[in-house]
Design an enzyme around this catalytic site. Structure first.
Site, PDB file in Angstrom:
ATOM      1  N   SER A  50       0.878  -1.179   0.000  1.00  0.00           N
ATOM      2  CA  SER A  50       0.000   0.000   0.000  1.00  0.00           C
ATOM      3  C   SER A  50       0.904   1.214   0.000  1.00  0.00           C
ATOM      4  CB  SER A  50      -0.844  -0.016   1.283  1.00  0.00           C
ATOM      5  OG  SER A  50      -1.467   1.230   1.497  1.00  0.00           O
ATOM      6  N   TYR A  74      -1.902  -1.523  10.388  1.00  0.00           N
ATOM      7  CA  TYR A  74      -1.877  -1.592   8.916  1.00  0.00           C
ATOM      8  C   TYR A  74      -0.567  -1.007   8.380  1.00  0.00           C
ATOM      9  CZ  TYR A  74      -3.902  -1.187   4.173  1.00  0.00           C
ATOM     10  OH  TYR A  74      -4.165  -1.300   2.831  1.00  0.00           O
TER      11      TYR A  74
HETATM   12  P1  NAD Z   1     -11.447  -6.191  -0.088  1.00  0.00           P
HETATM   13  O1  NAD Z   1     -12.021  -6.090   1.290  1.00  0.00           O
HETATM   14  O2  NAD Z   1     -12.251  -5.819  -1.272  1.00  0.00           O
HETATM   15  O3  NAD Z   1     -10.872  -7.657  -0.347  1.00  0.00           O
HETATM   16  C1  NAD Z   1     -10.148  -8.345   0.623  1.00  0.00           C
HETATM   17  C2  NAD Z   1     -10.068  -9.788   0.221  1.00  0.00           C
HETATM   18  O4  NAD Z   1      -9.328 -10.487   1.242  1.00  0.00           O
HETATM   19  C3  NAD Z   1     -11.427 -10.478   0.137  1.00  0.00           C
HETATM   20  O5  NAD Z   1     -11.391 -11.430  -0.907  1.00  0.00           O
HETATM   21  C4  NAD Z   1     -11.561 -11.160   1.499  1.00  0.00           C
HETATM   22  O6  NAD Z   1     -12.426 -12.278   1.479  1.00  0.00           O
HETATM   23  C5  NAD Z   1     -10.118 -11.574   1.693  1.00  0.00           C
HETATM   24  N1  NAD Z   1      -9.785 -11.861   3.088  1.00  0.00           N
HETATM   25  C6  NAD Z   1      -9.952 -11.072   4.179  1.00  0.00           C
HETATM   26  N2  NAD Z   1      -9.534 -11.717   5.287  1.00  0.00           N
HETATM   27  C7  NAD Z   1      -9.096 -12.934   4.865  1.00  0.00           C
HETATM   28  C8  NAD Z   1      -8.554 -14.055   5.534  1.00  0.00           C
HETATM   29  N3  NAD Z   1      -8.382 -14.082   6.876  1.00  0.00           N
HETATM   30  N4  NAD Z   1      -8.224 -15.145   4.798  1.00  0.00           N
HETATM   31  C9  NAD Z   1      -8.411 -15.150   3.447  1.00  0.00           C
HETATM   32  N5  NAD Z   1      -8.922 -14.111   2.784  1.00  0.00           N
HETATM   33  C10 NAD Z   1      -9.258 -13.022   3.481  1.00  0.00           C
HETATM   34  O7  NAD Z   1     -10.103  -5.313   0.008  1.00  0.00           O
HETATM   35  P2  NAD Z   1      -9.160  -4.658  -1.107  1.00  0.00           P
HETATM   36  O8  NAD Z   1      -9.278  -3.196  -0.957  1.00  0.00           O
HETATM   37  O9  NAD Z   1      -9.340  -5.308  -2.416  1.00  0.00           O
HETATM   38  O10 NAD Z   1      -7.737  -5.041  -0.490  1.00  0.00           O
HETATM   39  C11 NAD Z   1      -6.873  -6.001  -1.059  1.00  0.00           C
HETATM   40  C12 NAD Z   1      -5.447  -5.678  -0.635  1.00  0.00           C
HETATM   41  O11 NAD Z   1      -5.099  -4.395  -1.158  1.00  0.00           O
HETATM   42  C13 NAD Z   1      -5.240  -5.591   0.872  1.00  0.00           C
HETATM   43  O12 NAD Z   1      -4.006  -6.165   1.222  1.00  0.00           O
HETATM   44  C14 NAD Z   1      -5.235  -4.096   1.126  1.00  0.00           C
HETATM   45  O13 NAD Z   1      -4.488  -3.766   2.278  1.00  0.00           O
HETATM   46  C15 NAD Z   1      -4.565  -3.598  -0.127  1.00  0.00           C
HETATM   47  N6  NAD Z   1      -4.806  -2.185  -0.417  1.00  0.00           N
HETATM   48  C16 NAD Z   1      -6.064  -1.704  -0.602  1.00  0.00           C
HETATM   49  C17 NAD Z   1      -6.231  -0.356  -0.879  1.00  0.00           C
HETATM   50  C18 NAD Z   1      -7.583   0.249  -1.105  1.00  0.00           C
HETATM   51  O14 NAD Z   1      -7.657   1.494  -1.192  1.00  0.00           O
HETATM   52  N7  NAD Z   1      -8.630  -0.513  -1.245  1.00  0.00           N
HETATM   53  C19 NAD Z   1      -5.135   0.482  -0.948  1.00  0.00           C
HETATM   54  C20 NAD Z   1      -3.865  -0.044  -0.752  1.00  0.00           C
HETATM   55  C21 NAD Z   1      -3.717  -1.387  -0.488  1.00  0.00           C
END
Ligand code: NAD
Length: 260
Positions: free
Chosen positions: A142, A155
Site C-alpha cells: 500500500s 496496517y
Molecule cells: P477487499 O475487502 O475488497 O478484499 C479483501 C479480500 O481479502 C477479500 O477477498 C476477502 O475475502 C479476503 N480476506 C480477508 N480476510 C481474509 C482471511 N483471513 N483469509 C483469506 N482471505 C481473506 O479489500 P481490497 O481493498 O481489495 O484489499 C486487497 C489488498 O489491497 C489488501 O491487502 C489491502 O491492504 C490492499 N490495499 C487496498 C487499498 C484500497 O484502497 N482498497 C489500498 C492499498 C492497499
C-alpha cells in the site's frame, strides 16, 4: 503470455485481488482463488476468461490452512508460478484504543500470510525452467507501506514490513528467474475503503459523495481512485519478460500521494 502457468491470488473474491486474478487470467494463467464471501460469482467471472479456476477457502491468518492451500494448488496444477499476496484487512483507531486482537489479526493476514505463502511457493519456483528458476511473487502492500496515516498503526506497520519482506525475497533470489516486487496502491474503491467512507458519512452527517471527495482530497492529489484494472495491468507487467530484472521495488500507483 502466461498460458500453461498457474497464479494463486490470496483474497481474490473481492476488490483488488479479483481485478488482478482477472488480469492474469486474461493472459492465459490458470488461477487459484482464495477469500471469503460469495465464491460462485467471482470464480465465474474469472473462469469466463477461458482458464481453469479453483478456489481454496484458507483463512490467511492460519499457517496450517495456508499450507493446505499451497499443497492443494501444487496437487491440482503442479506448482504455483505467480503468487500474489493480496489478502488484507483494515482497522482504524488510535493506538491507545486499538484492540490487541485487531493488531494480531492485521499482522497475521496482511504480513505473516505473505511470509508463509512465499516460503511454501519458493522451492518449486526455484526448481522451474530446468533449475534456472522462474517465478513471480507480487506483494500487494500500500502507499501505507511507504508513508503513514494516523489511526492505522497495525496496517502501516504490516505494510512497511511487507515492503521489507519484498526486498529480502528479491535479494535472496536475485540470481534466479524468481522476482519479487510490491505494489503500493493509494485509494481504491473496494469494500475495504467503502467502510472508511461509511464511517465518515456517519461521523460528519455528510453524503457519500461528499465523504468520497473529502477522503480523496486529504491524501490523493489526482482526486481519483486507482482501479483494480490498473493494478492488474501492473501485475501483468511484473510477470512479463520486461519484468525479468525488476527486483525488490515498491511501486506506488497512488495518484501522487507519496510524492508530496
Ligand atoms: P477487499 O475487502 O475488497 O478484499 C479483501 C479480500 O481479502 C477479500 O477477498 C476477502 O475475502 C479476503 N480476506 C480477508 N480476510 C481474509 C482471511 N483471513 N483469509 C483469506 N482471505 C481473506 O479489500 P481490497 O481493498 O481489495 O484489499 C486487497 C489488498 O489491497 C489488501 O491487502 C489491502 O491492504 C490492499 N490495499 C487496498 C487499498 C484500497 O484502497 N482498497 C489500498 C492499498 C492497499
Amino acid at each position: 503470455m502466461l498460458a500453461g502457468k498457474t497464479a494463486l491470488v490470496t483474497g481474490s473474491t473481492s476488490g483488488i485481488g479479483l481485478g488482478i486474478a482477472k488480469a492474469l487470467a486474461a493472459q492465459g494463467a490458470n488461477i487459484v482463488m482464495n477469500g471469503f464471501g460469495d465464491i460462485a460469482g467471482p470464480t465465474g467471472e474469472v473462469a469466463a476468461l477461458g482458464v481453469k479456476v479453483l478456489h481454496h477457502g484458507a483463512d490467511m491468518s492460519k499457517p496450517a490452512e495456508i499450507e493446505a492451500m499451497m499443497a492443494f494448488a501444487a496437487a491440482q496444477f503442479g506448482r504455483v508460478d505467480v503468487l500474489v499476496n493480496n489478502a488484507g484487512i483494515q482497522h482504524v483507531a488510535r493506538i491507545e484504543h486499538f484492540p490487541p486482537e485487531k493488531w494480531d489479526a492485521i499482522i497475521a493476514i496482511n504480513l505473516s500470510s505473505a511470509f508463509h505463502a512465499t516460503r511454501l511457493a519458493l522451492p518449486a519456483m526455484l526448481a522451474a525452467d530446468g533449475g534456472k528458476g522462474w517465478g513471480r511473487i507480487i506483494n500487494i502492500a500500500s502507499v501505507h507501506g511507504l508513508v503513514a496515516s494516523s489511526e492505522k498503526s497495525a496496517y502501516v506497520a504490516a505494510k512497511h514490513a511487507l515492503v521489507g519482506l519484498t526486498k529480502v525475497t528479491a535479494l535472496e533470489n536475485a540470481t534466479t528467474g524468481v522476482t519479487c516486487n510490491a505494489i503500493c496502491p493509494g485509494w481504491v474503491l473496494t469494500p475495504l475503503v467503502q467502510k472508511q467512507i461509511d464511517a465518515r458519512v456517519a461521523a460528519g452527517s455528510i453524503s457519500n459523495a461528499d465523504a468520497v471527495r473529502q477522503l480523496l482530497a486529504e491524501k490523493e492529489p489526482s482526486l481519483q481512485f486507482t482501479t483494480p484494472e490498473e493494478l492488474g495491468a501492473l501485475a501483468v507487467f511484473f510477470c512479463s519478460p520486461a519484468g525479468n530484472n525488476v527486483r525488490g521495488v515498491a511501486w506506488n500507483m497512488d495518484g501522487g500521494w507519496a510524492a508530496q
